[in-house]
Design an enzyme around this catalytic site. Structure first.
Site, PDB file in Angstrom:
ATOM      1  N   HIS A  68      45.467  72.955  48.309  1.00  0.00           N
ATOM      2  CA  HIS A  68      44.253  72.547  47.590  1.00  0.00           C
ATOM      3  C   HIS A  68      44.603  72.489  46.103  1.00  0.00           C
ATOM      4  O   HIS A  68      44.976  73.501  45.506  1.00  0.00           O
ATOM      5  CB  HIS A  68      43.121  73.538  47.854  1.00  0.00           C
ATOM      6  CG  HIS A  68      42.714  73.567  49.292  1.00  0.00           C
ATOM      7  ND1 HIS A  68      42.596  74.718  50.027  1.00  0.00           N
ATOM      8  CD2 HIS A  68      42.410  72.537  50.131  1.00  0.00           C
ATOM      9  CE1 HIS A  68      42.231  74.412  51.265  1.00  0.00           C
ATOM     10  NE2 HIS A  68      42.119  73.096  51.354  1.00  0.00           N
ATOM     11  N   GLU A  71      43.575  75.001  43.099  1.00  0.00           N
ATOM     12  CA  GLU A  71      43.818  76.443  43.238  1.00  0.00           C
ATOM     13  C   GLU A  71      45.082  76.786  42.450  1.00  0.00           C
ATOM     14  O   GLU A  71      46.199  76.799  42.984  1.00  0.00           O
ATOM     15  CB  GLU A  71      43.897  76.799  44.729  1.00  0.00           C
ATOM     16  CG  GLU A  71      42.569  76.466  45.415  1.00  0.00           C
ATOM     17  CD  GLU A  71      42.556  76.687  46.920  1.00  0.00           C
ATOM     18  OE1 GLU A  71      43.550  77.176  47.483  1.00  0.00           O
ATOM     19  OE2 GLU A  71      41.516  76.360  47.533  1.00  0.00           O
ATOM     20  N   HIS A 165      46.634  80.493  48.317  1.00  0.00           N
ATOM     21  CA  HIS A 165      45.381  79.830  47.922  1.00  0.00           C
ATOM     22  C   HIS A 165      44.600  80.731  46.968  1.00  0.00           C
ATOM     23  O   HIS A 165      44.940  81.899  46.772  1.00  0.00           O
ATOM     24  CB  HIS A 165      44.495  79.600  49.157  1.00  0.00           C
ATOM     25  CG  HIS A 165      44.989  78.553  50.095  1.00  0.00           C
ATOM     26  ND1 HIS A 165      44.330  77.366  50.329  1.00  0.00           N
ATOM     27  CD2 HIS A 165      46.095  78.533  50.889  1.00  0.00           C
ATOM     28  CE1 HIS A 165      44.990  76.659  51.218  1.00  0.00           C
ATOM     29  NE2 HIS A 165      46.080  77.332  51.582  1.00  0.00           N
ATOM     30  N   GLU A 229      44.758  84.507  50.120  1.00  0.00           N
ATOM     31  CA  GLU A 229      43.774  84.192  49.074  1.00  0.00           C
ATOM     32  C   GLU A 229      43.973  85.190  47.941  1.00  0.00           C
ATOM     33  O   GLU A 229      43.788  86.390  48.120  1.00  0.00           O
ATOM     34  CB  GLU A 229      42.347  84.310  49.634  1.00  0.00           C
ATOM     35  CG  GLU A 229      42.045  83.415  50.823  1.00  0.00           C
ATOM     36  CD  GLU A 229      41.873  81.948  50.458  1.00  0.00           C
ATOM     37  OE1 GLU A 229      41.777  81.636  49.259  1.00  0.00           O
ATOM     38  OE2 GLU A 229      41.854  81.117  51.393  1.00  0.00           O
TER      39      GLU A 229
HETATM   40  O1  LIG Z   1      36.897  79.583  49.338  1.00  0.00           O
HETATM   41  C1  LIG Z   1      36.849  78.699  50.175  1.00  0.00           C
HETATM   42  O2  LIG Z   1      35.774  78.260  50.627  1.00  0.00           O
HETATM   43  C2  LIG Z   1      38.132  78.109  50.737  1.00  0.00           C
HETATM   44  C3  LIG Z   1      39.418  78.756  50.291  1.00  0.00           C
HETATM   45  C4  LIG Z   1      40.511  78.146  51.167  1.00  0.00           C
HETATM   46  O3  LIG Z   1      41.017  77.121  50.843  1.00  0.00           O
HETATM   47  N1  LIG Z   1      40.745  78.778  52.314  1.00  0.00           N
HETATM   48  C5  LIG Z   1      41.560  78.219  53.352  1.00  0.00           C
HETATM   49  C6  LIG Z   1      41.642  79.189  54.508  1.00  0.00           C
HETATM   50  C7  LIG Z   1      42.547  78.680  55.604  1.00  0.00           C
HETATM   51  C8  LIG Z   1      42.569  79.565  56.845  1.00  0.00           C
HETATM   52  O4  LIG Z   1      41.510  79.725  57.463  1.00  0.00           O
HETATM   53  O5  LIG Z   1      43.646  80.075  57.205  1.00  0.00           O
HETATM   54  C9  LIG Z   1      40.926  76.912  53.825  1.00  0.00           C
HETATM   55  O6  LIG Z   1      39.691  76.848  53.902  1.00  0.00           O
HETATM   56  O7  LIG Z   1      41.669  75.973  54.111  1.00  0.00           O
HETATM   57 ZN   LIG Z   2      42.608  76.722  49.487  1.00  0.00          ZN
END
Ligand SMILES: O=C(O)CCC(=O)N[C@@H](CCC(=O)O)C(=O)O
Ligand SMILES: [Zn+2]
Length: 350
Positions: A68, A71, A165, A229
């Site tokens: 993303h 980020e 991320h 994260e």
């Molecule tokens: O904060 C958010 O809403 C999204 C942060 C983010 O990009 N998280 C990843 C997590 C991926 C996973 O579930 O392993 C995503 O949503 O792609």
């Molecule tokens: Zn992300």
């Protein structure tokens, strides 16, 4: 030297692979060179650079960021590591593949250009009847670069992949990781200790397959793989980099040491959660009852409203069901919310 490889001298001088990638948003010709310390450097494409130190290695480490583009903290961490490696300041003991996932989205400071890259892995980039776009092509290529990297390594090396991320919202637990679904295989204490050393004491255990980059490398390549994260998303220049010191030191040790000894596992150091459910947005009219600044890990009492999707209302099913990644703006059919509850059974951690 071919005109397309005119970037090589500059890259050797300044190690600035991030700027090079941002200046070549979707493609960069491949090239290789060797550092004075014997480490072979291979630029596979824009945003994709591999380091192979001389001698025997035991780990094949993939560090990805900018899946993303907005980020930025993980991008800054990887940028610094890459510069230190190319300058010779950081001598590697393990093979490492760095990936800046979506350089164009870095340039516009957005999560993605046309489609969320982290919903396209594990083959979901190529679906009959769905037109390809830049992100779909990129997801397919990134899978290939990761496959090739692991296959070129020793087949007894440990494979790992940390997909770095930052979250859109603030989080009660500032740093946390998503452990992809392991299809019944045990979770690893050693990996949890690595995360703890990075400053990440909170881990969410997924219980179903996903289309994320970390699930792909875990499922397809058996890598110890996580989405990590590292705090809340911020524009370049606004990150307090002191908050990432432990992460940087731990990643540095991972790639530059033959072996890293972590603290012994103690379950009380962690907050472990099980993903309770995933709520998808299926209707145009989709909303949350809580404000945009409600933090990840906010818990709800049983029966409280969590989300409204068209005519469907979702209520907390258990006391303390907590929200993760609420996002009402996702594309139709995609995950708008995860909920988690404390992990009850820790027997499956070895
Ligand atoms: O904060 C958010 O809403 C999204 C942060 C983010 O990009 N998280 C990843 C997590 C991926 C996973 O579930 O392993 C995503 O949503 O792609
Ligand atoms: Zn992300």
């Amino acid at each position: 030297m071919s005109a397309n490889l005119s970037y090589l001298n500059e890259l050797k001088q300044n190690g600035d692979f991030l700027t090079l990638s941002r200046n070549n948003e979707w493609h960069l010709d491949a090239s290789t060179f060797t550092l004075d310390n014997g480490t072979a450097v291979t630029v596979h494409d824009t945003g994709v650079i591999e380091f192979q130190p001389k001698g025997i290695t035991t780990k094949d480490v993939v560090l990805s960021s900018a899946i993303h583009g907005n980020e930025t903290a993980p991008i800054e961490i990887c940028d610094e590591l890459i510069k230190r490696i190319i300058s010779g300041d950081l001598q590697l003991a393990q093979r490492a593949l760095f990936i800046f996932g979506n350089p164009q989205s870095i340039n516009i400071g957005k999560r993605f250009i046309g489609e969320n890259l982290n919903r396209l892995f594990n083959g979901h980039h190529t679906v009959e009847g769905v037109p390809m776009n830049n992100e779909r092509v990129r997801a397919a290529k990134l899978e290939q670069y990761v496959s090739d990297f692991y296959y070129r390594g020793s087949q007894v090396s440990q494979r790992c992949h940390y997909d770095l991320h930052t979250a859109i919202r603030g989080s009660k637990n500032d740093k946390f990781a998503v452990y992809p679904f392991l299809h019944g295989k045990p979770w690893k204490k050693a990996q949890l200790q690595f995360l703890l050393s990075c400053g990440v004491n909170t881990v969410l255990m997924m219980k179903s397959a996903a289309t994320t980059f970390s699930y792909y490398s875990s499922f397809v390549h058996g890598a110890d793989s996580f989405t990590v994260e590292l705090g809340q998303v911020k524009p370049f220049g606004e990150n307090d980099m002191s908050r990432f010191e432990k992460t940087k030191q731990t990643l540095t040790a991972l790639i530059s040491q033959k072996e890293v000894i972590y603290k012994e596992f103690d379950a009380s150091d962690f907050e472990l959660f099980s993903v309770h459910r995933s709520i998808n947005r299926t209707e145009h009219v989709f909303s949350f009852p809580f404000s945009d600044d409600a933090e990840n890990f906010t818990g709800f009492a049983k029966g409280e409203l969590l989300a409204t999707d068209g005519q469907t209302c979702y209520y907390a099913e258990v006391d303390g069901e907590a929200i993760i990644f609420p996002n009402a703006d996702v594309a139709l059919g995609q995950r708008a919310l995860l909920t988690v509850i404390p992990l009850k059974n820790t027997d499956n951690i070895i």
